[in-house]
Design an enzyme around this catalytic site. Sequence first.
Site: not given
Length: 208
Positions: A135-136
Amino acid sequence: RAKAARQRVETAPRTRSMAATSRPKLLAGRKVLLLADFQFEDLELMYPKMRLEEEGAEVSVMGAHPAGIKYTGKYGYPVKSDLCVDNMSTTDAVASYDALLIPGGFAPDYMRRNQAMLDLTVAMADAGRVVASICHGPWMLCSARRTDGSPLAKGIRATCFSACKDDLINAGATYVDEPAVVDGPFITARTPADLTPFLHAIIDEMAK
């Protein structure tokens, strides 16, 4: 007859439990550092932690605050840290751990401001340890730089949450829109929906 039926019912759960505990552990003896900070994506931290522990790995939660602090995820799930990054040298981390796992959420935005965490990420990657981010989390591959100033992301194939795509490209990575991407020691994934292939890749690489 009724007594025999009761005995069968009583012994069945025990048989299933024994079968579960005798299952081979693919990562027995392996050790994982799991980075954490406030506002992590709950599933992206807790599911990998439990899944890797299922396979016999020892997972240690590491944060930037004193060991024992309770971090809470975006949806309120708590996790307590085992280690503080300031209390472990990169040399000790590389010598003691087989993988580094970076969950997403807002937490990586805190992590990438912490030089000790950036240095740890570089050291683990350069030593050939598995560096998995989702994800991030791949933001860390953009901010963590080698001694020549180049980001870890430079020259690798990787994926991430769509909002981080430009950051990954600007750091020199080749972005690919796939559930999980393996390139050398790096394993990246996009969102919680990709946790299954992400963990399959991590387990496969660590089991080699």
